[in-house]
Design a protein around this motif. Structure first.
Motif, PDB file in Angstrom:
ATOM      1  N   CYS A 144       0.741   0.401  -7.878  1.00  0.00           N
ATOM      2  CA  CYS A 144       0.625   0.956  -6.364  1.00  0.00           C
ATOM      3  C   CYS A 144       1.255   0.012  -5.384  1.00  0.00           C
ATOM      4  CB  CYS A 144      -1.096   0.588  -5.946  1.00  0.00           C
ATOM      5  SG  CYS A 144      -2.163   1.796  -6.689  1.00  0.00           S
ATOM      6  N   GLY A 145       1.496  -1.124  -5.638  1.00  0.00           N
ATOM      7  CA  GLY A 145       2.445  -1.931  -4.764  1.00  0.00           C
ATOM      8  C   GLY A 145       3.728  -1.258  -4.597  1.00  0.00           C
ATOM      9  N   VAL A 146       4.253  -0.592  -5.468  1.00  0.00           N
ATOM     10  CA  VAL A 146       5.762  -0.229  -5.376  1.00  0.00           C
ATOM     11  C   VAL A 146       5.756   1.321  -5.426  1.00  0.00           C
ATOM     12  CG1 VAL A 146       6.740  -2.191  -6.772  1.00  0.00           C
ATOM     13  CG2 VAL A 146       5.860  -0.024  -8.080  1.00  0.00           C
ATOM     14  N   CYS A 147       4.509   2.021  -5.323  1.00  0.00           N
ATOM     15  CA  CYS A 147       4.663   3.490  -5.109  1.00  0.00           C
ATOM     16  C   CYS A 147       4.987   4.213  -3.910  1.00  0.00           C
ATOM     17  CB  CYS A 147       3.054   3.958  -5.423  1.00  0.00           C
ATOM     18  SG  CYS A 147       3.144   5.870  -5.698  1.00  0.00           S
ATOM     19  N   GLU A 148       5.761   5.203  -4.139  1.00  0.00           N
ATOM     20  CA  GLU A 148       6.326   6.087  -2.924  1.00  0.00           C
ATOM     21  C   GLU A 148       5.586   6.560  -2.338  1.00  0.00           C
ATOM     22  OE1 GLU A 148       7.733   8.548  -6.368  1.00  0.00           O
ATOM     23  OE2 GLU A 148       7.102   6.534  -6.097  1.00  0.00           O
ATOM     24  N   TYR A 149       4.224   7.094  -2.995  1.00  0.00           N
ATOM     25  CA  TYR A 149       3.223   7.581  -2.099  1.00  0.00           C
ATOM     26  C   TYR A 149       2.069   6.570  -1.542  1.00  0.00           C
ATOM     27  CZ  TYR A 149       5.050  12.084  -4.128  1.00  0.00           C
ATOM     28  OH  TYR A 149       5.756  13.000  -4.230  1.00  0.00           O
ATOM     29  N   ASN A 203       1.911   5.075   1.286  1.00  0.00           N
ATOM     30  CA  ASN A 203       1.450   5.279   2.726  1.00  0.00           C
ATOM     31  C   ASN A 203       0.352   6.673   2.824  1.00  0.00           C
ATOM     32  OD1 ASN A 203       3.081   3.534   3.557  1.00  0.00           O
ATOM     33  ND2 ASN A 203       4.584   4.613   4.395  1.00  0.00           N
ATOM     34  N   VAL A 204       0.332   7.450   1.793  1.00  0.00           N
ATOM     35  CA  VAL A 204      -0.368   8.452   1.945  1.00  0.00           C
ATOM     36  C   VAL A 204      -1.409   8.554   1.092  1.00  0.00           C
ATOM     37  CG1 VAL A 204       1.120  10.153   2.826  1.00  0.00           C
ATOM     38  CG2 VAL A 204       0.722  10.015   0.316  1.00  0.00           C
ATOM     39  N   CYS A 205      -1.667   7.375  -0.026  1.00  0.00           N
ATOM     40  CA  CYS A 205      -2.748   7.266  -0.963  1.00  0.00           C
ATOM     41  C   CYS A 205      -3.329   6.247  -0.921  1.00  0.00           C
ATOM     42  CB  CYS A 205      -2.018   7.639  -2.606  1.00  0.00           C
ATOM     43  SG  CYS A 205      -2.993   7.268  -3.729  1.00  0.00           S
ATOM     44  N   MET A 206      -2.760   4.977  -1.171  1.00  0.00           N
ATOM     45  CA  MET A 206      -3.393   3.524  -1.469  1.00  0.00           C
ATOM     46  C   MET A 206      -4.268   3.580  -2.583  1.00  0.00           C
ATOM     47  SD  MET A 206      -3.048   1.194   1.240  1.00  0.00           S
ATOM     48  CE  MET A 206      -4.508   0.174   1.391  1.00  0.00           C
ATOM     49  N   GLY A 207      -4.439   4.451  -3.437  1.00  0.00           N
ATOM     50  CA  GLY A 207      -5.262   4.167  -4.583  1.00  0.00           C
ATOM     51  C   GLY A 207      -6.827   4.032  -4.333  1.00  0.00           C
ATOM     52  N   CYS A 208      -7.700   4.161  -5.082  1.00  0.00           N
ATOM     53  CA  CYS A 208      -9.105   4.030  -4.570  1.00  0.00           C
ATOM     54  C   CYS A 208      -9.297   2.590  -4.528  1.00  0.00           C
ATOM     55  CB  CYS A 208     -10.105   4.803  -5.599  1.00  0.00           C
ATOM     56  SG  CYS A 208     -11.806   4.069  -5.437  1.00  0.00           S
ATOM     57  N   ARG A 209      -9.670   1.634  -3.645  1.00  0.00           N
ATOM     58  CA  ARG A 209      -9.673   0.147  -3.858  1.00  0.00           C
ATOM     59  C   ARG A 209     -11.070  -0.001  -4.461  1.00  0.00           C
ATOM     60  NH1 ARG A 209      -6.044  -1.446  -4.840  1.00  0.00           N
ATOM     61  NH2 ARG A 209      -4.977   0.467  -4.791  1.00  0.00           N
ATOM     62  N   ALA A 210     -12.011   0.922  -4.376  1.00  0.00           N
ATOM     63  CA  ALA A 210     -13.293   0.121  -5.376  1.00  0.00           C
ATOM     64  C   ALA A 210     -13.134   0.668  -6.596  1.00  0.00           C
ATOM     65  CB  ALA A 210     -14.273   1.253  -4.737  1.00  0.00           C
ATOM     66  N   ARG A 211     -12.485   1.336  -6.925  1.00  0.00           N
ATOM     67  CA  ARG A 211     -12.119   1.545  -8.581  1.00  0.00           C
ATOM     68  C   ARG A 211     -11.264   0.460  -9.292  1.00  0.00           C
ATOM     69  NH1 ARG A 211     -12.962   7.673  -7.933  1.00  0.00           N
ATOM     70  NH2 ARG A 211     -10.598   7.695  -7.367  1.00  0.00           N
ATOM     71  N   ILE A 216      -2.379   8.700 -13.017  1.00  0.00           N
ATOM     72  CA  ILE A 216      -1.530   8.772 -14.168  1.00  0.00           C
ATOM     73  C   ILE A 216      -0.030   8.638 -13.566  1.00  0.00           C
ATOM     74  CG2 ILE A 216      -3.156  10.150 -15.618  1.00  0.00           C
ATOM     75  CD1 ILE A 216      -1.424  12.589 -14.768  1.00  0.00           C
ATOM     76  N   TYR A 217       0.072   8.707 -12.292  1.00  0.00           N
ATOM     77  CA  TYR A 217       1.382   8.905 -11.760  1.00  0.00           C
ATOM     78  C   TYR A 217       2.245   7.533 -11.944  1.00  0.00           C
ATOM     79  CZ  TYR A 217       5.106   9.564  -8.417  1.00  0.00           C
ATOM     80  OH  TYR A 217       6.158   9.715  -8.086  1.00  0.00           O
ATOM     81  N   GLN A 218       3.504   7.915 -12.531  1.00  0.00           N
ATOM     82  CA  GLN A 218       4.357   6.279 -12.588  1.00  0.00           C
ATOM     83  C   GLN A 218       5.144   6.647 -11.466  1.00  0.00           C
ATOM     84  OE1 GLN A 218       4.366   4.056 -14.479  1.00  0.00           O
ATOM     85  NE2 GLN A 218       2.453   4.539 -15.555  1.00  0.00           N
ATOM     86  N   PRO A 219       5.155   5.818 -10.450  1.00  0.00           N
ATOM     87  CA  PRO A 219       6.263   5.490  -9.345  1.00  0.00           C
ATOM     88  C   PRO A 219       7.610   5.662  -9.925  1.00  0.00           C
ATOM     89  CG  PRO A 219       4.519   4.031  -9.113  1.00  0.00           C
ATOM     90  CD  PRO A 219       4.230   4.406 -10.471  1.00  0.00           C
ATOM     91  N   SER A 220       8.595   6.352  -9.015  1.00  0.00           N
ATOM     92  CA  SER A 220       9.830   6.489  -9.636  1.00  0.00           C
ATOM     93  C   SER A 220      10.714   5.064  -9.768  1.00  0.00           C
ATOM     94  CB  SER A 220      10.754   7.427  -8.559  1.00  0.00           C
ATOM     95  OG  SER A 220      10.425   6.891  -7.394  1.00  0.00           O
ATOM     96  N   SER A 221       9.969   3.914  -8.980  1.00  0.00           N
ATOM     97  CA  SER A 221      10.728   2.821  -8.943  1.00  0.00           C
ATOM     98  C   SER A 221      10.072   2.094 -10.093  1.00  0.00           C
ATOM     99  CB  SER A 221      10.350   1.868  -7.691  1.00  0.00           C
ATOM    100  OG  SER A 221       9.099   2.004  -7.465  1.00  0.00           O
ATOM    101  N   VAL A 222       9.181   2.479 -10.956  1.00  0.00           N
ATOM    102  CA  VAL A 222       8.933   1.752 -12.274  1.00  0.00           C
ATOM    103  C   VAL A 222       9.620   2.133 -13.313  1.00  0.00           C
ATOM    104  CG1 VAL A 222       6.801   1.359 -13.618  1.00  0.00           C
ATOM    105  CG2 VAL A 222       6.570   1.639 -11.063  1.00  0.00           C
ATOM    106  N   SER A 223      10.176   1.427 -14.030  1.00  0.00           N
ATOM    107  CA  SER A 223      10.903   1.703 -15.337  1.00  0.00           C
ATOM    108  C   SER A 223       9.742   1.687 -16.422  1.00  0.00           C
ATOM    109  CB  SER A 223      12.102   1.081 -15.539  1.00  0.00           C
ATOM    110  OG  SER A 223      11.754  -0.460 -15.641  1.00  0.00           O
ATOM    111  N   ILE A 224       9.777   2.698 -17.241  1.00  0.00           N
ATOM    112  CA  ILE A 224       8.645   2.902 -18.365  1.00  0.00           C
ATOM    113  C   ILE A 224       9.315   2.317 -19.521  1.00  0.00           C
ATOM    114  CG2 ILE A 224       7.059   4.209 -19.397  1.00  0.00           C
ATOM    115  CD1 ILE A 224       7.155   6.185 -16.812  1.00  0.00           C
TER     116      ILE A 224
END
Length: 357
Positions: free
Chosen positions: A318-323, A325-333, A349-357
């Motif tokens: 979540c810290g490096v995700c390009e989304y 600003n529009v998502c934030m992830g669920c802070r409660a989960r 399940i989304y892998q941010p584009s800046s994360v190398s898998i």
């Protein structure tokens, strides 16, 4: 004078759990609802004082919830007081206590919309989930009384393994019942929800499928549909739009273009029946206490809220995700899985584009 607060943050939605008293025993209840009311509930006078504070500084939608808010004998006094102060008031109920008479009162005092929980497309599924036989028929009857009185009805559905296969039928039922909206809640494991979470939470892949389906439906159905507690929906909207070569604008996507997924502490807060403030009803981290501080002090100064407003503190993907600003992830989960509300959202399940898998 409406107070904008720090960096323009203002509460757009305030969820107020008037009581934890309730007549049902739902398996997923956040409030761990009780058949009796708690002696520590805020009094009518304290409730009026909080409404004064809200009306003086903000212009939110105030959602009166519970437990079952109609369990409070002073429910109509509190709701009337808020409406008279110019606050937009909505009611969240299980619908079973709505009679022809109190539906008329709800209309008369000026409550804009009532949401009724619907947890299945059949009485078998709903009643089993709600823990009381007859709850389904009573909820639909309550909805009809409200509509006959001229009040808009919205259905709220918590999606988990027990009803995910009925989701299309639930949408059809909402349309047939002439609801103005269907809001899908993705199960968040808190309260009694923790006990059922492990075997009822959908796997992340299925979440993605449900949200994609929901988005496609949102383009064609004759009612408002919205995913709640599913911040990744706002990523999916943008991904789908990109595939279609579209921009997400207010014209094309309405409010979904303006808001982001998790609004805990940035556009939303939750007030418990005892006066404790949380970022949302599913994130059991205390941000303040209205018995000791004003609503404005809590909103502007709570360290919990300030942390949630600082996106640089998001961790993991979540810290490096390009989304972000529009998502934030669920802070409660995130909090449920790790004990850290800034950790990465575990059901994405989304892998941010800046994360190398």
């Amino acid at each position: 004078m409406h107070h904008r607060g720090q960096k323009g943050y203002t509460p757009r939605l305030i969820f107020w759990e008037l009581t934890e008293g309730c007549n049902l025993k739902c398996v997923h209840c956040r409030a761990t609802a009780q058949p009796n009311r708690n002696s520590e509930e805020l009094s009518t006078a304290e409730a009026f004082d909080i409404i004064d504070q809200i009306a003086d500084s903000y212009d939110p939608i105030l959602v009166l919830t519970g437990g079952e808010p109609l369990y409070r004998p002073d429910f109509f006094e509190i709701a009337t007081y808020a409406v008279d102060k110019g606050i937009k008031v909505a009611l969240a109920t299980n619908g079973t206590l709505i009679t022809e008479e109190n539906a008329k009162r709800i209309k008369e005092i000026g409550i804009r919309r009532v949401s009724i929980s619907l947890d299945g497309s059949t009485k078998e599924t709903h009643d089993q989930f709600r823990g009381i036989e007859g709850a389904f028929d009573q909820a639909l009857r309550g909805a009809r009384y409200l509509q006959d009185a001229g009040v808009d009805v919205q259905f709220n559905t918590t999606i988990s393994k027990h009803n995910v296969d009925e989701i299309e039928d639930i949408l059809s039922l909402a349309i047939k019942q002439k609801a103005v909206a269907l809001h899908l809640f993705m199960l968040v494991p808190v309260g009694c929800g923790i006990q059922i979470a492990d075997n009822q939470m959908l796997p992340a892949e299925q979440y993605e499928e449900v949200l994609s389906w929901f988005y496609e439906q949102s383009r064609e159905v004759p009612l408002e549909i919205k995913a709640t507690c599913a911040p990744h929906y706002y990523r999916i909207i943008r991904q789908k739009a990109k595939e279609r070569g579209e921009q997400v604008t207010v014209q094309s996507h309405g409010m979904a273009a303006m808001t982001k997924g998790c609004l805990a502490g940035t556009g939303v807060f939750f007030l418990s029946h005892k006066g404790k403030v949380q970022p949302c009803g599913y994130l059991p981290v205390e941000a303040g206490d209205v018995k000791k501080q004003t609503v404005q002090q809590i909103w502007d100064e709570s360290p919990v809220f300030l942390k949630l407003r600082d996106q640089s503190q998001l961790e993991g993907k979540c810290g490096v995700c390009e989304y972000q600003n529009v998502c934030m992830g669920c802070r409660a989960r995130a909090y449920y899985e790790t004990g850290n509300m800034m950790a990465e959202e575990p059901y994405c399940i989304y892998q941010p584009s800046s994360v190398s898998i």
